[in-house]
Design an enzyme around this catalytic site. Structure first.
Site, PDB file in Angstrom:
ATOM      1  N   HIS A 162       0.841  -1.181   0.000  1.00  0.00           N
ATOM      2  CA  HIS A 162       0.000   0.000   0.000  1.00  0.00           C
ATOM      3  C   HIS A 162       0.887   1.247   0.000  1.00  0.00           C
ATOM      4  CE1 HIS A 162      -3.350  -2.680   1.977  1.00  0.00           C
ATOM      5  NE2 HIS A 162      -2.995  -3.072   0.781  1.00  0.00           N
TER       6      HIS A 162
HETATM    7  C1  LIG Z   1       0.083  -8.854  -2.079  1.00  0.00           C
HETATM    8  C2  LIG Z   1      -0.775  -7.662  -2.303  1.00  0.00           C
HETATM    9  C3  LIG Z   1      -1.992  -7.557  -1.671  1.00  0.00           C
HETATM   10  C4  LIG Z   1      -2.801  -6.458  -1.884  1.00  0.00           C
HETATM   11  N1  LIG Z   1      -4.016  -6.430  -1.287  1.00  0.00           N
HETATM   12  C5  LIG Z   1      -4.835  -5.387  -1.489  1.00  0.00           C
HETATM   13  C6  LIG Z   1      -6.141  -5.376  -0.917  1.00  0.00           C
HETATM   14  O1  LIG Z   1      -6.557  -6.327  -0.268  1.00  0.00           O
HETATM   15  N2  LIG Z   1      -6.924  -4.280  -1.108  1.00  0.00           N
HETATM   16  C7  LIG Z   1      -6.477  -3.211  -1.832  1.00  0.00           C
HETATM   17  O2  LIG Z   1      -7.231  -2.247  -1.937  1.00  0.00           O
HETATM   18  N3  LIG Z   1      -5.262  -3.219  -2.417  1.00  0.00           N
HETATM   19  C8  LIG Z   1      -4.428  -4.278  -2.268  1.00  0.00           C
HETATM   20  N4  LIG Z   1      -3.196  -4.302  -2.874  1.00  0.00           N
HETATM   21  C9  LIG Z   1      -2.787  -3.136  -3.686  1.00  0.00           C
HETATM   22  C10 LIG Z   1      -3.277  -3.215  -5.126  1.00  0.00           C
HETATM   23  O3  LIG Z   1      -2.814  -4.371  -5.746  1.00  0.00           O
HETATM   24  C11 LIG Z   1      -2.781  -1.988  -5.874  1.00  0.00           C
HETATM   25  O4  LIG Z   1      -3.289  -0.835  -5.230  1.00  0.00           O
HETATM   26  C12 LIG Z   1      -3.220  -1.908  -7.331  1.00  0.00           C
HETATM   27  O5  LIG Z   1      -2.889  -3.066  -8.027  1.00  0.00           O
HETATM   28  C13 LIG Z   1      -2.562  -0.685  -7.964  1.00  0.00           C
HETATM   29  O6  LIG Z   1      -2.863  -0.618  -9.330  1.00  0.00           O
HETATM   30  P1  LIG Z   1      -1.804   0.002 -10.345  1.00  0.00           P
HETATM   31  O7  LIG Z   1      -2.391  -0.075 -11.679  1.00  0.00           O
HETATM   32  O8  LIG Z   1      -1.334   1.307  -9.832  1.00  0.00           O
HETATM   33  O9  LIG Z   1      -0.523  -0.972 -10.252  1.00  0.00           O
HETATM   34  P2  LIG Z   1      -0.425  -2.503 -10.692  1.00  0.00           P
HETATM   35  O10 LIG Z   1      -1.711  -3.185 -10.568  1.00  0.00           O
HETATM   36  O11 LIG Z   1       0.722  -3.069  -9.933  1.00  0.00           O
HETATM   37  O12 LIG Z   1      -0.023  -2.442 -12.228  1.00  0.00           O
HETATM   38  C14 LIG Z   1       1.170  -1.840 -12.671  1.00  0.00           C
HETATM   39  C15 LIG Z   1       1.630  -2.523 -13.949  1.00  0.00           C
HETATM   40  O13 LIG Z   1       2.610  -1.713 -14.588  1.00  0.00           O
HETATM   41  C16 LIG Z   1       3.659  -2.541 -15.073  1.00  0.00           C
HETATM   42  N5  LIG Z   1       4.870  -1.706 -15.181  1.00  0.00           N
HETATM   43  C17 LIG Z   1       5.627  -1.226 -14.175  1.00  0.00           C
HETATM   44  N6  LIG Z   1       6.644  -0.492 -14.646  1.00  0.00           N
HETATM   45  C18 LIG Z   1       6.534  -0.506 -16.002  1.00  0.00           C
HETATM   46  C19 LIG Z   1       7.311   0.061 -17.045  1.00  0.00           C
HETATM   47  N7  LIG Z   1       8.385   0.803 -16.791  1.00  0.00           N
HETATM   48  N8  LIG Z   1       6.919  -0.169 -18.338  1.00  0.00           N
HETATM   49  C20 LIG Z   1       5.817  -0.927 -18.602  1.00  0.00           C
HETATM   50  N9  LIG Z   1       5.058  -1.498 -17.638  1.00  0.00           N
HETATM   51  C21 LIG Z   1       5.410  -1.291 -16.347  1.00  0.00           C
HETATM   52  C22 LIG Z   1       3.763  -3.631 -14.047  1.00  0.00           C
HETATM   53  O14 LIG Z   1       4.425  -4.781 -14.558  1.00  0.00           O
HETATM   54  C23 LIG Z   1       2.286  -3.872 -13.716  1.00  0.00           C
HETATM   55  O15 LIG Z   1       1.714  -4.829 -14.569  1.00  0.00           O
HETATM   56  C24 LIG Z   1      -2.372  -5.405  -2.718  1.00  0.00           C
HETATM   57  C25 LIG Z   1      -1.149  -5.510  -3.359  1.00  0.00           C
HETATM   58  C26 LIG Z   1      -0.359  -6.627  -3.179  1.00  0.00           C
HETATM   59  C27 LIG Z   1       0.919  -6.733  -3.925  1.00  0.00           C
END
Ligand SMILES: Cc1cc2nc3c(=O)[nH]c(=O)nc-3n(C[C@H](O)[C@H](O)[C@H](O)COP(=O)(O)OP(=O)(O)OC[C@H]3O[C@@H](n4cnc5c(N)ncnc54)[C@H](O)[C@@H]3O)c2cc1C
Lengths: 578, 256
Positions: free
Chosen positions: A507
């Site tokens: 988080h």
């Molecule tokens: C173990 C775990 C448990 C969690 N549990 C909860 C929960 O219970 N409730 C909750 O609200 N949240 C939870 N979260 C948090 C939640 O997963 C994230 O808030 C959410 O996925 C964020 O979305 P995002 O799109 O910002 O990032 P992500 O979903 O992580 O997606 C980012 C993507 O960008 C890609 N990327 C990164 N850098 C680059 C680059 N330079 N070029 C191209 N692609 C790239 C990555 O490979 C990834 O696929 C949890 C997270 C984890 C890891």
């Protein structure tokens, strides 16, 4: 080799939760959209039953996670320390590949409260001047509850959030009830719920994005009822039950002719026009080591909060925050979340810990900010108090206190410990401070030669005082449950951040916060960069500080809010929206 | 600093599956046991390599002896359970050395390294896991010879426990045995974690032979479907474990 692709209307960097939302919403508006994902594709076939039922691969070898080698972080507690790379994965575990962290998250889908969004106003109204630590940099979210709640509502319908209506008296007003009823209680849930009720608290089931019943979401994607398989947090779902970009968005998106995505495309930089006011597109390195330029009219950073901040800094979008002068905004107000609590052992109880959805649990919000009077206590913030059974796999099982960790008697310790424990924990809000921030590391680089992100972060005393106050309250519940033994895993005012291998949470928020003032925020209320108006950053990096709820309900909502601003206003008149 | 991103971990997995799969087929064939007369778990256990005749893929014979003695000391067989040797934990650790994990492919290994940065920063040594094991086993044996005139594997049971206790508490100075950076505590932490993993992970990785450790603690392995059980509180789950290879192991108190 240098390659230039055909231009697209919008390029989305990263294909996790925010990337999937932005891509489908912009594609539905008719834009030609391309997503660039660093990791591999992760189709459902890879997670067919029972392949994910593999604790070693997923929870200990981090099979679908971002490795420290690939895109690491350097860490230190204070500015006078030399940051070291986080060499081995542990404290937080980002995703890698299509689905991002959204594939292996726990799927607790709980919202913040209206007070959380206006914490600065709350402080001004309830605390005497000087009552709080001077280092705090609390700011309001620049959106009102009424503006953002409909988007949380829609995201709940996308994920099929399963919860208990009307049981949390502290929740903000809702447009509609939970789409589905709550998951079932396991034994720990029932015990905690009963005791909390007896003591006058207001417990309710963790709202869950692992669904309780068969469900078709607004995109037409079908999600099957959760079978409590026990492989959820750290795992991809083997049953099409846990909401992920795959189960809720991507099948529909992949059928749209004006959308495509590339995997193995690691974006290293957003390329700006010479005047620095708009982006031309992004550069990525493909799996063969080619440098490819992808021209685009709109750039969406959706690579997870920390990676988004690093991309902004490496691309010179906005000015680096300086904790000494307070100037600059990128990297400012990095925040995390604190965990504190107790693990209880009951010799005569069978908790069957392998029977679990990630969100299996019961929580209460009686200690959310504003729900109890802390104006004289020297801290601001709050916690959700919960008993969860997210996974019960044996390699990482909790061991009974006093039992041998190895050697003679170890078999007996394993037998006596496994299945006989439950926890009561607090997830504690995290204020932003002057000294907790992100910047580029001066020494260490990733395999593409780009500087790694440096985190300077320690637990603020404000939050540790809050933890100490709550430890006593939670201990009353623990004692009343009458366990045979208790392990104290609480934080105190002496606790410090550490980066040992144990997991805490993913988080991580802040660093490119949203606000009304370009001197204290990196993006405006529509998640648009103040400095480069065709770059949008809908992500946890926009949080001015962190609350006690899990972040993704709001992160998803901010993405929908941002997509709407682009569709309704930016496309007609590209330029700063504020 | 240029390098290509690490190879996908799946490759390592496939190799291990092959290794163990072929070992199973071979042993069962050599023994001439018709699979039909055994339960699936017995067949898999009988097919798993016998530790005594196992040829390590990474460790040499001397290292394997020391490692086995350490695993045996960490999780000894007793009336409660099978222990690390009967469940092939040393085989598991040997096979792990030849994976992306063993080779440290996911770890950030670029310098400068500061091994004295402090516990708060986590692992900071310049060694991948297989190098750490090689150095750690040699230093432990050298120290043991210095103290007791015999390598770790030749110590008495009591001496072994004492020695691992000293390692775990950081009381052994590896610098005196040619390893100025490696500390005994770090080495011990990996030994314990990997031994525990080998005991409790799916048998597909070479340890937890016959799912014996899962049977002991009552963990149903890869069953992964409990919709009907979630509301049955405080009742032990009645079925024994299944593994990713498709085998099952009946609970000892339940007649098949
Ligand atoms: C173990 C775990 C448990 C969690 N549990 C909860 C929960 O219970 N409730 C909750 O609200 N949240 C939870 N979260 C948090 C939640 O997963 C994230 O808030 C959410 O996925 C964020 O979305 P995002 O799109 O910002 O990032 P992500 O979903 O992580 O997606 C980012 C993507 O960008 C890609 N990327 C990164 N850098 C680059 C680059 N330079 N070029 C191209 N692609 C790239 C990555 O490979 C990834 O696929 C949890 C997270 C984890 C890891």
């Amino acid at each position: 080799m240098n390659i230039t692709n055909e231009p697209v209307d919008a390029v989305v960097v990263g294909l996790g939760w925010t990337g999937a939302i932005m891509a489908i919403e912009l594609a539905k508006a008719g834009l030609r959209v391309r997503a660039l994902e660093r990791g591999p594709d992760r189709p459902n076939a890879e997670f067919a039953y029972p392949k994910p039922a593999d604790e070693l691969a997923y929870a200990h070898r981090h099979k679908i996670m971002q490795s420290p080698r690939q895109a690491g972080f350097t860490v230190r507690r204070t500015r006078d320390e030399t940051a070291q790379p986080m060499r081995v994965l542990g404290k937080f575990r980002l995703g890698d590949g299509v689905g991002g962290s959204g594939l292996h998250w726990t799927a607790v889908q709980i919202r913040p409260t209206p007070t959380d969004l206006k914490l600065k106003t709350f402080v001004d109204e309830h605390y005497a001047p000087g009552a709080l630590d001077e280092e705090l940099q609390i700011q309001n979210y620049p959106v009102s509850w009424d503006e953002i709640e409909p988007h949380m509502d829609f995201f709940d319908r996308v994920t099929g959030t399963s919860g208990e209506d009307g049981k949390d008296p502290f929740e903000g007003p809702r447009t509609s009830p939970y789409p589905l009823p709550a998951l079932k209680d396991t034994l720990n849930c029932a015990m905690f719920r009963g005791q909390a009720e007896k003591m006058g608290y207001h417990p309710f089931s963790n709202p869950s994005a692992a669904v309780s019943q068969a469900y078709t979401n607004p995109y037409g994607q079908q999600i099957a009822p959760c079978n409590y398989c026990g492989y959820c947090s750290f795992y991809a779902c083997l049953n099409y039950s846990k909401a992920s970009p795959q189960t809720t968005i991507l099948d529909t998106l992949n059928r749209m002719p004006n959308y495509d995505y590339l995997t193995g495309a690691n974006v290293t930089k957003v390329e700006l026009h010479p005047d620095g006011k708009t982006a031309r597109g992004v550069t990525y390195v493909d799996n063969d080591g080619n440098e490819v330029f992808q021209p685009a009219d709109i750039v969406i950073l959706a690579s997870f909060s920390l990676n988004n901040v690093r991309l902004m800094l490496n691309s010179k979008i906005g000015q680096q925050y300086d904790p000494l002068t307070g100037e600059g905004t990128v990297g400012r107000n990095y925040a995390y979340q604190l965990g504190s609590g107790y693990t209880m052992f009951f010799k005569d109880k069978e908790f069957n810990p392998f029977v679990a959805a990630g969100p299996t649990g019961v929580m209460f919000n009686d200690f959310g900010p504003g729900n109890f009077d802390s104006s004289q206590l020297g801290f601001v913030g709050g916690a959700k108090v919960h008993s969860s059974q997210a996974t019960g796999n044996p390699i990482s099982m909790a061991m009974m206190p006093g039992s041998p960790k190895w050697g003679p008697g170890f078999n007996k310790a394993l037998k006596d410990s496994y299945g006989h424990s439950m926890a009561v924990k607090m997830t504690i809000s995290n204020v932003s401070t002057r000294g907790n921030y992100l910047d580029l590391d001066p020494t260490y680089k990733d395999p593409y030669g780009m500087p790694m992100l440096r985190m300077t972060y320690d637990y603020p005393q404000n939050d540790l005082r809050l933890a100490e106050f709550l430890n006593g309250k939670v201990k009353e519940i623990v004692d009343a449950l009458g366990p045979d033994m208790v392990v104290d895993g609480t934080l105190t005012t002496k606790s410090r951040m550490n980066y040992t291998a144990g997991y805490s949470s993913t988080h991580n928020v802040g660093g490119a916060v949203m606000g009304d003032d370009p001197r204290t925020s990196a993006v405006n209320r529509y998640l648009q960069s103040w400095d480069v108006h065709n770059v949008f950053v809908p992500s946890g990096s926009a949080f001015p500080q962190n609350f006690q709820a899990n972040p993704t309900a709001l992160i998803g909502a901010l993405s929908y809010w941002c997509a709407q601003a682009i569709k309704d206003r930016y496309l007609q008149n590209p330029g700063p929206l504020v | 600093m240029t390098q290509t991103p690490s190879t996908p971990p799946q490759q390592g997995l496939r190799r291990r599956e092959l290794l163990i799969g072929s070992a199973i087929a071979m042993t069962a064939a050599t023994l001439g046991i018709p699979f039909g007369r055994l339960t699936a778990a017995e067949a898999a256990a009988a097919g798993a390599p016998d530790l005594a005749s196992y040829t390590p893929t990474f460790f040499d014979a001397e290292e394997m002896r020391a490692l086995s003695a350490i695993c045996d000391t960490l999780i000894p067989a007793d009336e409660d359970g099978p222990g690390a040797l009967a469940t092939n934990v040393p085989v598991f650790i040997d096979l792990q050395m030849d994976t992306s994990y063993g080779r440290g492919e996911d770890w950030y290994m670029e310098g400068p390294h500061d091994p004295n940065a402090g516990d708060a920063f986590g692992y900071q040594l310049p060694y991948d896991l297989r190098t750490l094991y090689r150095k750690g086993l040699a230093a432990t044996d050298a120290w043991s010879r210095d103290q007791h005139g015999a390598g770790f594997a030749d110590l008495s049971g009591e001496q072994r426990v004492e020695a691992l206790n000293a390692l775990s508490k950081g009381e052994v100075d590896f610098a005196a045995y040619g390893e100025p950076m490696l500390d005994g505590e770090t080495f011990f932490d990996f030994l314990l974690q990997n031994t525990r993993e080998g005991y409790l992970a799916d048998p597909i990785y070479g340890g937890n032979k016959g799912m014996a450790a899962w049977v002991m603690i009552g963990f149903p392995g890869a069953r992964a479907s409990f919709l009907e059980w979630v509301t049955r509180h405080n009742i032990p789950y009645p079925l024994g474990p299944v593994d990713l290879g498709g085998n099952f192991a009946p609970l000892p108190n339940v007649k098949a």
